[in-house]
Design a protein around this motif. Structure first.
Motif, mmCIF file in Angstrom:
data_model
loop_
_atom_site.group_PDB
_atom_site.id
_atom_site.type_symbol
_atom_site.label_atom_id
_atom_site.label_comp_id
_atom_site.label_asym_id
_atom_site.label_seq_id
_atom_site.Cartn_x
_atom_site.Cartn_y
_atom_site.Cartn_z
ATOM 1 N N THR A 245 21.771 -28.640 -40.641
ATOM 2 C CA THR A 245 23.141 -29.359 -40.514
ATOM 3 C C THR A 245 23.429 -29.638 -39.068
ATOM 4 N N GLU A 246 24.531 -30.471 -39.093
ATOM 5 C CA GLU A 246 24.966 -30.745 -37.634
ATOM 6 C C GLU A 246 25.774 -29.325 -37.435
ATOM 7 N N ARG A 247 26.612 -28.827 -38.030
ATOM 8 C CA ARG A 247 27.228 -27.722 -37.864
ATOM 9 C C ARG A 247 26.304 -26.663 -37.636
ATOM 10 N N GLU A 248 25.237 -26.507 -38.381
ATOM 11 C CA GLU A 248 24.374 -25.383 -37.843
ATOM 12 C C GLU A 248 23.688 -25.599 -36.395
ATOM 13 N N LEU A 249 23.311 -26.663 -36.251
ATOM 14 C CA LEU A 249 22.818 -27.051 -34.934
ATOM 15 C C LEU A 249 23.728 -26.727 -33.861
ATOM 16 N N THR A 250 25.129 -27.081 -33.825
ATOM 17 C CA THR A 250 26.187 -26.990 -32.755
ATOM 18 C C THR A 250 26.800 -25.627 -32.852
ATOM 19 N N THR A 251 26.416 -24.806 -33.623
ATOM 20 C CA THR A 251 26.954 -23.292 -33.513
ATOM 21 C C THR A 251 25.754 -22.391 -33.471
ATOM 22 N N ILE A 252 24.824 -22.208 -34.472
ATOM 23 C CA ILE A 252 23.890 -21.267 -34.437
ATOM 24 C C ILE A 252 22.753 -21.368 -33.240
ATOM 25 N N LEU A 253 22.741 -22.676 -33.115
ATOM 26 C CA LEU A 253 21.414 -23.313 -32.303
ATOM 27 C C LEU A 253 22.020 -23.976 -30.993
ATOM 28 N N ARG A 254 23.532 -23.800 -30.664
ATOM 29 C CA ARG A 254 24.111 -24.396 -29.589
ATOM 30 C C ARG A 254 23.242 -23.887 -28.239
ATOM 31 N N GLU A 255 22.928 -22.731 -28.069
ATOM 32 C CA GLU A 255 22.493 -22.343 -26.722
ATOM 33 C C GLU A 255 21.027 -22.877 -26.592
ATOM 34 N N ASP A 256 20.369 -23.283 -27.829
ATOM 35 C CA ASP A 256 19.098 -23.855 -27.688
ATOM 36 C C ASP A 256 19.129 -25.355 -26.968
ATOM 37 N N ILE A 257 20.278 -25.979 -27.549
ATOM 38 C CA ILE A 257 20.648 -27.232 -26.882
ATOM 39 C C ILE A 257 20.906 -27.173 -25.499
ATOM 40 N N GLU A 258 21.754 -26.272 -25.061
ATOM 41 C CA GLU A 258 21.932 -26.011 -23.445
ATOM 42 C C GLU A 258 20.647 -25.603 -23.034
ATOM 43 N N ARG A 259 19.830 -24.920 -23.323
ATOM 44 C CA ARG A 259 18.685 -24.472 -22.389
ATOM 45 C C ARG A 259 17.862 -25.897 -22.282
ATOM 46 N N LEU A 260 17.462 -26.609 -23.337
ATOM 47 C CA LEU A 260 16.702 -27.783 -23.542
ATOM 48 C C LEU A 260 17.326 -28.774 -22.844
ATOM 49 N N ALA A 261 18.691 -29.013 -22.701
ATOM 50 C CA ALA A 261 19.227 -29.880 -21.806
ATOM 51 C C ALA A 261 19.082 -29.648 -20.250
ATOM 52 N N ALA A 262 19.260 -28.173 -19.803
ATOM 53 C CA ALA A 262 19.292 -27.877 -18.436
ATOM 54 C C ALA A 262 17.637 -28.036 -17.884
ATOM 55 N N LEU A 263 16.780 -27.771 -18.978
ATOM 56 C CA LEU A 263 15.212 -28.162 -18.447
ATOM 57 C C LEU A 263 15.006 -29.349 -18.237
ATOM 58 N N ASN A 264 15.741 -30.264 -18.815
ATOM 59 C CA ASN A 264 15.308 -31.955 -19.147
ATOM 60 C C ASN A 264 16.293 -32.683 -17.990
ATOM 61 N N GLU A 265 17.232 -31.776 -17.136
ATOM 62 C CA GLU A 265 18.548 -32.103 -16.389
ATOM 63 C C GLU A 265 19.250 -33.167 -17.059
#
Length: 528
Positions: free
Chosen positions: A226-246
């Motif tokens: 879910t959106e909630r699970e993505l932005t809480t449990i997997l938030r650091e994964d989004i942050e890492r992917l964002a940093a790697l892709n500038e």
């Protein structure tokens, strides 16, 4: 940031927990599911976590308490009683050519359980053997048995339109499932899952108390993220992917949402992300089209061909639940299979009319459609379209250079040979605008450009409307009339009027196609 382990290809709950892989906790829903009904059925698209769910149920009923430490279920479960579990994966019986082959495959699937619990001489068929296994497991443990069946429909999917083969295999599966009802008193809980929905009469025979939770709001997000699970449990994964892709966190979040989000399994469901593709993107550090790369949906393509599915209607399809949530073998169109397989999903619900709006879930599915359907519906090779033409066409339209875009399309389509047998298929359609609407629609879809065909307005229907960030294009396509006449029709019927209040520029385009070369031979355009 510390590297995280993603369970790509791992469907065993115990391995995920012991291996320290990323796990999105659904165990509270698992606990509720086991108390909801005794015989439960649920369908979900492939790679959506069904096998992990069945493995989690197995670990729970085996009383493996240590695996669940720190998870939500610990606040709910106090007993942790151990039961004998019979877990069957019928994907191992996929692709068998005959009923006898299927019967032998089922016997092989049961072989370990027969070795564990023994086999009586009179037990010859798969159903008889399953009956014996259930009864002896009950006798040995002194407790009721849990039965979990994954991919129950795998042996039948390739034969949906081969009535003789399907009927023979269906009888084998009927005999196999009979013990589930006949041995009800020995069974504590039974869970069956797969992609599609076969009727109880044709497959599950006497299991008339099977509870279908496929469209139950309580369990709408038991598979998927879910959106909630993505932005809480997997938030650091989004942050890492964002940093790697500038990119910023917000930009990457939006990119993931457009690519993998958009599934709704009930009218009140939260939006669900495809879990396989999402975790694969984190693992590979790139947003791509992983769901279709993991398997070609050939059975679906065959069904769309069989029912002559109008692919251009799939962007917005108003219908009733009885039309798409119905047994697969009763299909009068490909709609039930498209929905149950995850190629269409619920986008809106009208409570007053009890009707649903179905649509393609996200960009990943849209591109997958095009890659599978472009060769079938137009004779064009999607690889050639992407490499030789699409980017040039898109860049020209984005700059507002309609003339260059159409010259690129003319040169490309005129140089594409017919695939074997395709010219015969086009005898009827090549003299009508419909073929060229399909071609335009699929090419725009491949470019991730939002396009709709036969768009209604007060004066009639525009052949195609295309929305770009700065421009709305209104196309009218002709085969037996001129490009000038097509443009005059746009003006005369008022096709462009609804978009004049849009902040974007509106461009009208009339196109004349040559039916022999399958390419545009003339075009005119003007700004509205």
């Amino acid at each position: 940031m510390q590297n995280r382990r993603y369970p790509i290809g791992i469907q065993t709950f115990s391995e995920i927990i012991r291996g320290g892989y990323v796990y999105v906790d659904k165990t509270d829903l698992v606990w509720q599911l086991t108390r909801y009904a005794k015989f439960v059925f649920m369908s979900r698209p492939r790679r959506f976590g069904k096998s992990l769910l069945t493995s989690t149920l197995e670990s729970y009923f085996l009383g493996e308490r240590e695996l669940f430490e720190g998870l939500k279920i610990m606040q709910l479960e106090k007993e942790w009683e151990r039961y004998p579990v019979i877990r069957l994966d019928l994907s191992m019986a996929k692709g068998r050519e005959t009923a006898d082959d299927l019967r032998q495959s089922l016997m092989f699937i049961l072989s370990d359980l027969l070795e564990q619990y023994g086999r009586r001489q009179q037990e010859e068929t798969p159903g008889q053997c399953l009956t014996g296994i259930i009864q002896r497991a009950y006798e040995k443990a002194g407790k009721q048995v849990v039965v979990v069946i994954d991919e129950y429909d795998a042996p039948l999917l390739e034969d949906l339109q081969e009535e003789r083969t399907l009927d023979a295999k269906r009888k084998v599966m009927q005999e196999f499932y009979v013990p589930l009802k006949a041995n009800e008193r020995y069974i504590k809980f039974c869970f069956i899952t797969g992609i599609t929905k076969f009727s109880q009469l044709s497959i599950f025979s006497t299991i008339n108390n099977l509870t279908n939770v496929t469209m139950d709001t309580v369990f709408s997000h038991i598979c998927g993220i879910t959106e909630r699970e993505l932005t809480t449990i997997l938030r650091e994964d989004i942050e890492r992917l964002a940093a790697l892709n500038e990119m910023t966190y917000e930009e990457m979040h939006q990119k993931l949402k457009l690519q993998y989000d958009g599934y709704h399994f009930t009218e009140d469901s939260e939006e669900i992300y495809n879990p396989f593709s999402l975790l694969k993107a984190f693992q590979q550090r790139k947003v791509s089209y992983y769901w279709f790369e993991s398997g070609t949906p050939t059975f679906l393509i065959h069904q769309m061909q069989h029912f002559k599915t109008d692919i251009m209607s799939l962007d917005r399809l108003e219908t009733f639940a009885s039309e798409f949530d119905q047994p697969t073998e009763n299909m009068k169109s490909a709609l039930p299979l498209l929905y149950q397989s995850g190629y269409l999903t619920i986008k809106d619900y009208d409570r007053e009319g009890d009707s649903y709006i179905l649509s393609i879930p996200n960009q990943e599915v849209r591109i997958g459609y095009v890659r599978g359907l472009l060769p079938i519906y137009t004779g064009l090779d999607n690889g050639a379209v992407q490499a030789g033409f699409a980017l040039k066409f898109w860049r020209a339209l984005k700059r507002g250079d309609v003339d260059l875009a159409m010259r690129e399309m003319q040169a490309f389509l005129a140089g594409v040979p017919y695939v074997e047998g395709f010219k015969e298929k086009l005898k009827d359609v090549a003299t009508a605008e419909g073929f060229f609407e399909y071609t335009f629609y699929l090419i725009f879809s491949m470019l991730n450009i939002y396009a709709r065909t036969q768009v209604k307005c007060a004066g009639g229907r525009a052949d195609m409307v295309v929305w770009l960030p700065d421009t709305v294009y209104v196309f009218e396509l002709k085969v037996h009339d001129s490009a000038k006449a097509a443009l005059e029709q746009i003006d005369g019927k008022g096709y462009a009027i609804p978009y004049k209040t849009d902040d974007r520029k509106v461009v009208k385009v009339g196109v004349k196609f040559n039916a022999d070369t399958r390419s545009p031979e003339d075009w005119v355009f003007s700004e509205a």
